[in-house]
Design a protein around this motif. Sequence first.
Motif, PDB file in Angstrom:
ATOM      1  N   LEU A   1     -31.642  -3.306  25.039  1.00  0.00           N
ATOM      2  CA  LEU A   1     -32.671  -3.959  24.408  1.00  0.00           C
ATOM      3  C   LEU A   1     -32.346  -5.516  23.351  1.00  0.00           C
ATOM      4  N   LEU A   2     -33.380  -5.584  23.378  1.00  0.00           N
ATOM      5  CA  LEU A   2     -33.529  -7.130  22.318  1.00  0.00           C
ATOM      6  C   LEU A   2     -33.429  -7.381  21.251  1.00  0.00           C
ATOM      7  N   LEU A   3     -32.514  -7.816  20.234  1.00  0.00           N
ATOM      8  CA  LEU A   3     -32.497  -7.950  19.482  1.00  0.00           C
ATOM      9  C   LEU A   3     -31.691  -8.859  18.758  1.00  0.00           C
ATOM     10  N   GLY A   4     -32.566  -9.696  16.886  1.00  0.00           N
ATOM     11  CA  GLY A   4     -32.202 -11.128  16.981  1.00  0.00           C
ATOM     12  C   GLY A   4     -32.374 -10.181  14.591  1.00  0.00           C
ATOM     13  N   MET A   5     -32.119 -11.594  14.069  1.00  0.00           N
ATOM     14  CA  MET A   5     -31.887 -12.029  13.094  1.00  0.00           C
ATOM     15  C   MET A   5     -32.227 -13.259  12.611  1.00  0.00           C
ATOM     16  N   SER A   6     -32.996 -13.787  11.342  1.00  0.00           N
ATOM     17  CA  SER A   6     -32.395 -15.023  10.641  1.00  0.00           C
ATOM     18  C   SER A   6     -31.047 -15.370  10.268  1.00  0.00           C
ATOM     19  N   ASP A   7     -31.088 -16.228  10.510  1.00  0.00           N
ATOM     20  CA  ASP A   7     -29.204 -16.078   9.162  1.00  0.00           C
ATOM     21  C   ASP A   7     -29.716 -17.020   8.339  1.00  0.00           C
ATOM     22  N   PRO A   8     -29.563 -16.283   7.270  1.00  0.00           N
ATOM     23  CA  PRO A   8     -29.731 -17.082   5.434  1.00  0.00           C
ATOM     24  C   PRO A   8     -28.601 -18.320   5.130  1.00  0.00           C
ATOM     25  N   GLU A   9     -27.710 -18.260   6.269  1.00  0.00           N
ATOM     26  CA  GLU A   9     -27.013 -19.744   6.050  1.00  0.00           C
ATOM     27  C   GLU A   9     -26.507 -20.792   7.043  1.00  0.00           C
ATOM     28  N   GLU A  10     -28.145 -20.667   7.849  1.00  0.00           N
ATOM     29  CA  GLU A  10     -28.316 -21.063   8.840  1.00  0.00           C
ATOM     30  C   GLU A  10     -28.496 -22.570   8.414  1.00  0.00           C
TER      31      GLU A  10
ATOM     32  N   VAL B   1     -23.517   0.689  21.234  1.00  0.00           N
ATOM     33  CA  VAL B   1     -23.893  -0.145  22.092  1.00  0.00           C
ATOM     34  C   VAL B   1     -22.845  -1.013  22.258  1.00  0.00           C
ATOM     35  N   GLY B   2     -23.028  -1.407  23.669  1.00  0.00           N
ATOM     36  CA  GLY B   2     -22.487  -2.970  24.240  1.00  0.00           C
ATOM     37  C   GLY B   2     -23.133  -4.517  24.239  1.00  0.00           C
ATOM     38  N   ILE B   3     -22.978  -5.954  23.685  1.00  0.00           N
ATOM     39  CA  ILE B   3     -23.548  -6.468  23.657  1.00  0.00           C
ATOM     40  C   ILE B   3     -23.437  -7.210  25.226  1.00  0.00           C
ATOM     41  N   ARG B   4     -24.418  -7.225  26.139  1.00  0.00           N
ATOM     42  CA  ARG B   4     -24.052  -8.155  27.588  1.00  0.00           C
ATOM     43  C   ARG B   4     -25.087  -9.509  27.645  1.00  0.00           C
ATOM     44  N   SER B   5     -25.437 -10.397  26.336  1.00  0.00           N
ATOM     45  CA  SER B   5     -25.689 -11.391  26.895  1.00  0.00           C
ATOM     46  C   SER B   5     -26.541 -12.089  25.736  1.00  0.00           C
ATOM     47  N   GLY B   6     -26.620 -12.823  24.697  1.00  0.00           N
ATOM     48  CA  GLY B   6     -27.321 -13.457  24.123  1.00  0.00           C
ATOM     49  C   GLY B   6     -27.134 -15.038  24.469  1.00  0.00           C
ATOM     50  N   TRP B   7     -28.400 -16.369  23.629  1.00  0.00           N
ATOM     51  CA  TRP B   7     -28.974 -17.109  24.037  1.00  0.00           C
ATOM     52  C   TRP B   7     -29.014 -17.959  21.717  1.00  0.00           C
ATOM     53  N   ALA B   8     -29.337 -19.314  21.973  1.00  0.00           N
ATOM     54  CA  ALA B   8     -29.740 -19.907  20.863  1.00  0.00           C
ATOM     55  C   ALA B   8     -30.713 -20.300  21.256  1.00  0.00           C
ATOM     56  N   GLY B   9     -31.834 -20.370  20.095  1.00  0.00           N
ATOM     57  CA  GLY B   9     -33.420 -21.328  20.538  1.00  0.00           C
ATOM     58  C   GLY B   9     -33.624 -21.676  19.044  1.00  0.00           C
ATOM     59  N   LEU B  10     -34.459 -22.535  19.583  1.00  0.00           N
ATOM     60  CA  LEU B  10     -34.923 -24.120  17.813  1.00  0.00           C
ATOM     61  C   LEU B  10     -36.201 -22.917  17.378  1.00  0.00           C
TER      62      LEU B  10
ATOM     63  N   LEU C   1     -42.590   6.593  15.354  1.00  0.00           N
ATOM     64  CA  LEU C   1     -42.434   5.464  16.851  1.00  0.00           C
ATOM     65  C   LEU C   1     -41.681   5.305  17.520  1.00  0.00           C
ATOM     66  N   SER C   2     -40.005   4.590  16.095  1.00  0.00           N
ATOM     67  CA  SER C   2     -38.603   3.667  16.312  1.00  0.00           C
ATOM     68  C   SER C   2     -38.171   4.837  16.360  1.00  0.00           C
ATOM     69  N   PRO C   3     -37.599   5.782  17.080  1.00  0.00           N
ATOM     70  CA  PRO C   3     -36.689   6.463  17.009  1.00  0.00           C
ATOM     71  C   PRO C   3     -35.004   6.328  16.653  1.00  0.00           C
ATOM     72  N   LEU C   4     -34.910   5.123  16.906  1.00  0.00           N
ATOM     73  CA  LEU C   4     -33.501   4.527  16.209  1.00  0.00           C
ATOM     74  C   LEU C   4     -33.278   4.259  15.049  1.00  0.00           C
ATOM     75  N   ILE C   5     -34.428   4.001  15.145  1.00  0.00           N
ATOM     76  CA  ILE C   5     -33.942   3.490  13.116  1.00  0.00           C
ATOM     77  C   ILE C   5     -33.416   4.537  12.704  1.00  0.00           C
TER      78      ILE C   5
ATOM     79  N   THR D   1     -28.513   4.579  26.193  1.00  0.00           N
ATOM     80  CA  THR D   1     -29.293   5.460  26.728  1.00  0.00           C
ATOM     81  C   THR D   1     -30.478   6.347  26.059  1.00  0.00           C
ATOM     82  N   GLY D   2     -31.379   7.050  26.769  1.00  0.00           N
ATOM     83  CA  GLY D   2     -32.348   7.965  25.918  1.00  0.00           C
ATOM     84  C   GLY D   2     -33.396   7.167  25.995  1.00  0.00           C
ATOM     85  N   LEU D   3     -33.427   5.690  25.627  1.00  0.00           N
ATOM     86  CA  LEU D   3     -34.031   4.277  24.957  1.00  0.00           C
ATOM     87  C   LEU D   3     -35.787   5.020  24.912  1.00  0.00           C
TER      88      LEU D   3
END
Length: 386
Positions: free
Chosen positions: A264-273, A303-312, A132-136, A239-241
């Motif tokens: 891809l849009l990707l993220g992760m919680s930060d345990p040190e936040e 794969v390079g990072i194009r942009s990003g942001w922070a929210g609450l 289902l998720s070939p990238l993993i 490529t090939g997504l």
Amino acid sequence: MTGRTLPDRAPVVIVGGGIMGVSIAYHLAAAGVRDVVLLDKGSLGSGSTCKAAGGVRAQFSDPLNITLGRRSLDTFATFADRFDQEIDFHRVGYLFLLSDRDDVATFEHNVALQNELGVPTRMIDVAEAKRLSPLISTDGLLAAAYSPTDGHCTPESVVLGYATAARRAGATLVPHCAVTGVDVRDGRIRAVQTNGGTIATSAVICAAGAWSAEVGSWVGVDLPVTPLRRQILITEPVTGLDPDTPFTIDFATTYYFHREGQGLLLGMSDPEETPGFKLNRSDDWLPRIGEVMEHRTPALADVGIRSGWAGLYETTPDNNALLGRASTVSDFIYATGFSGHGFLMGPAVGEIVRDLYLDRTPFIDIGALDADRFRGAVHRPELNIV
């Protein structure tokens, strides 16, 4: 504030113009409530909603949250037809990757509960998760949980659709107008103060997300909502997504990704936040998410990072929402504290708040989400939070 003239009075004022506020405004106006007013200190959706990852799901551990998610999924699936607004709804499913035996047991229980409530989640083996998720990378994985009816869509488009429909139904939506206080006398709401003037009203609905604690304090209601920064990255084209890549979450680390255009849009919680109204991006977080990416999705290493942001996130002590009517002041209704999952529950919550305002019985008992629950000793935390 914009040059728009504020009305002198309104039967109800909604504070907050994110998904909750505009959904509530639409449902009230569509039900025949005249002269609904919504106020937001910024642009509509500019708080947490349009910083969200856009995931929509019913995979939760609490029956209330499962039901809210499922009800809202029905709306997202028909949104384009109902509101004449395309929201880029991709029903590619949610895939939770599990690498801990206790988590597997918990998800097995959750899947059984979800199935009882009509959600077609199923436990799958590691081989199917990889298909289902070939990238993993499957290193360390024991199992996964998958629901094909979940997916993701574009928060800005959902806000626009609801806002347009609310205005067509007669609601007044005023962005760039900050609420500065609420007048209360003898236990009753009398007016809302703004940087553009005063609106006489007898009812206030708090849909202010991470800023809700202050709104509650104006009327003497404790809304234990804490802001917590979360960050998101957008990659360069991959490529090939596979266009059907599900919203994939490595549950142990909270690392997640879904397709966003050619990348891809990707993220992760930060345990040190730490809590706070922090909207800047933190460079300290990047090495931590990079390490997890290298382990779980090594194919993305170059794969390079194009942009990003922070929210609450608008977190509560038990990761469950605050949804109900205040017991200490008349006609103060709150819909907040969704702990990062308000966007996906917005359609259902709009229906519920409409019914609370009109003294109708909502489609589900929300008593367990009353803000007064924290005065007791028994909480029921939502476990499926990322």
